[in-house]
Design an enzyme around this catalytic site. Structure first.
Site, mmCIF file in Angstrom:
data_model
loop_
_atom_site.group_PDB
_atom_site.id
_atom_site.type_symbol
_atom_site.label_atom_id
_atom_site.label_comp_id
_atom_site.label_asym_id
_atom_site.label_seq_id
_atom_site.Cartn_x
_atom_site.Cartn_y
_atom_site.Cartn_z
ATOM 1 N N CYS A 79 0.832 -1.213 0.000
ATOM 2 C CA CYS A 79 0.000 0.000 0.000
ATOM 3 C C CYS A 79 0.865 1.262 0.000
ATOM 4 O O CYS A 79 1.530 1.536 -0.991
ATOM 5 C CB CYS A 79 -0.990 -0.057 1.158
ATOM 6 S SG CYS A 79 -2.453 0.919 0.832
ATOM 7 N N HIS A 174 -3.389 -5.355 1.686
ATOM 8 C CA HIS A 174 -2.785 -5.577 3.011
ATOM 9 C C HIS A 174 -2.823 -7.054 3.415
ATOM 10 O O HIS A 174 -3.733 -7.444 4.144
ATOM 11 C CB HIS A 174 -3.554 -4.769 4.067
ATOM 12 C CG HIS A 174 -3.346 -3.299 4.000
ATOM 13 N ND1 HIS A 174 -2.499 -2.628 4.848
ATOM 14 C CD2 HIS A 174 -3.871 -2.374 3.173
ATOM 15 C CE1 HIS A 174 -2.517 -1.332 4.553
ATOM 16 N NE2 HIS A 174 -3.347 -1.157 3.544
ATOM 17 N N GLU A 176 -1.133 -8.529 5.577
ATOM 18 C CA GLU A 176 -0.885 -8.710 7.022
ATOM 19 C C GLU A 176 -2.178 -8.717 7.826
ATOM 20 O O GLU A 176 -2.186 -9.115 8.979
ATOM 21 C CB GLU A 176 0.070 -7.624 7.533
ATOM 22 C CG GLU A 176 -0.544 -6.252 7.807
ATOM 23 C CD GLU A 176 -0.817 -5.426 6.544
ATOM 24 O OE1 GLU A 176 -0.585 -5.922 5.429
ATOM 25 O OE2 GLU A 176 -1.276 -4.265 6.684
HETATM 26 N N1 GLN Z 1 -3.806 6.267 0.650
HETATM 27 C C1 GLN Z 1 -2.571 6.074 1.348
HETATM 28 C C2 GLN Z 1 -1.466 6.926 0.733
HETATM 29 O O1 GLN Z 1 -1.654 7.585 -0.218
HETATM 30 C C3 GLN Z 1 -2.168 4.620 1.363
HETATM 31 C C4 GLN Z 1 -3.183 3.816 2.125
HETATM 32 C C5 GLN Z 1 -2.629 2.634 2.848
HETATM 33 O O2 GLN Z 1 -1.425 2.438 2.967
HETATM 34 N N2 GLN Z 1 -3.513 1.838 3.420
HETATM 35 O O3 GLN Z 1 -0.384 6.915 1.229
#
Ligand code: GLN
Length: 195
Positions: A79, A174, A176
């Site tokens: 992410c 994610h 995890e």
């Molecule tokens: N939207 C977040 C960002 O731009 C990332 C979201 C996440 O890591 N769950 O950094």
């Protein structure tokens, strides 16, 4: 035993550490630049990529991480971690520091408001036939891939959400937060030279 660092500035550090252990490696929380030495690989959890980037800069970890990535050090970014590893951020925040190294363009928060968070069973062929229970939280998407990048998974009409380039691995979801350690195992295999 293989030592995998988990960047411990923001996000699901404990959960990633649990997955790393389940994948058969030692998990080492990393908070400062000197913690980056003597690791075999690193996981960068999700969170907010601008904030993590600024903390990396403040703690003097940005340059060491760039050098490590350049030298072929294995990193798995989930992410926000994926955003930090991307060479191009389509809609970067003001003064958004990044590590880069992976030949991809990403768009942050790509799934729109009503679907900011969702779960989907995603096919990840390198992990076998069983789909991966992927959890997306304000997730980014990969919008462009350059040379050397393999797409490992896509959702919603071929929007790439996991990829690999050399020893860099990214997923916009994610793992995890699930009980499925296959992606972490894939990463540990990569670190140990088995995949
Ligand atoms: N939207 C977040 C960002 O731009 C990332 C979201 C996440 O890591 N769950 O950094």
């Amino acid at each position: 035993m293989t030592a995998i660092g988990v960047l411990a500035l923001q996000g699901d550090v404990r959960e990633h550490a649990r997955m790393v252990r389940e994948a058969g490696a030692t998990a080492v929380p990393v908070k400062r630049a000197d913690g980056l030495t003597s690791l075999d690989g690193l996981v960068i959890p999700g969170g907010e990529s601008t904030t993590i980037g600024k903390l990396l800069r403040r703690f003097g970890m940005l340059e060491p991480l760039r050098s490590l990535v350049e030298s072929g050090f294995p990193v798995y970014g989930t992410c926000a971690g994926m955003i930090l590893l991307a060479d191009r951020i389509e809609d970067a925040g003001v003064d958004q520091p990044s590590i880069g190294g992976m030949n991809i363009a990403v768009r942050r928060n790509a799934f729109g408001r009503q679907r900011e968070s969702f779960e989907a069973d995603v096919d990840v062929p390198v992990l076998g036939d069983e789909p991966f229970p992927a959890i997306f939280i304000r997730a980014p998407v990969i919008e462009g891939v350059g040379e050397g990048v393999d797409i490992l998974a896509s959702v919603a009409g071929e929007r790439p959400v996991a990829a690999r380039q050399g020893r860099l691995l990214v997923s916009s979801f994610h793992p995890e937060l699930t009980d499925d350690a296959r992606l972490h195992r894939y990463f540990v295999d990569m670190v140990e030279g088995r995949s």
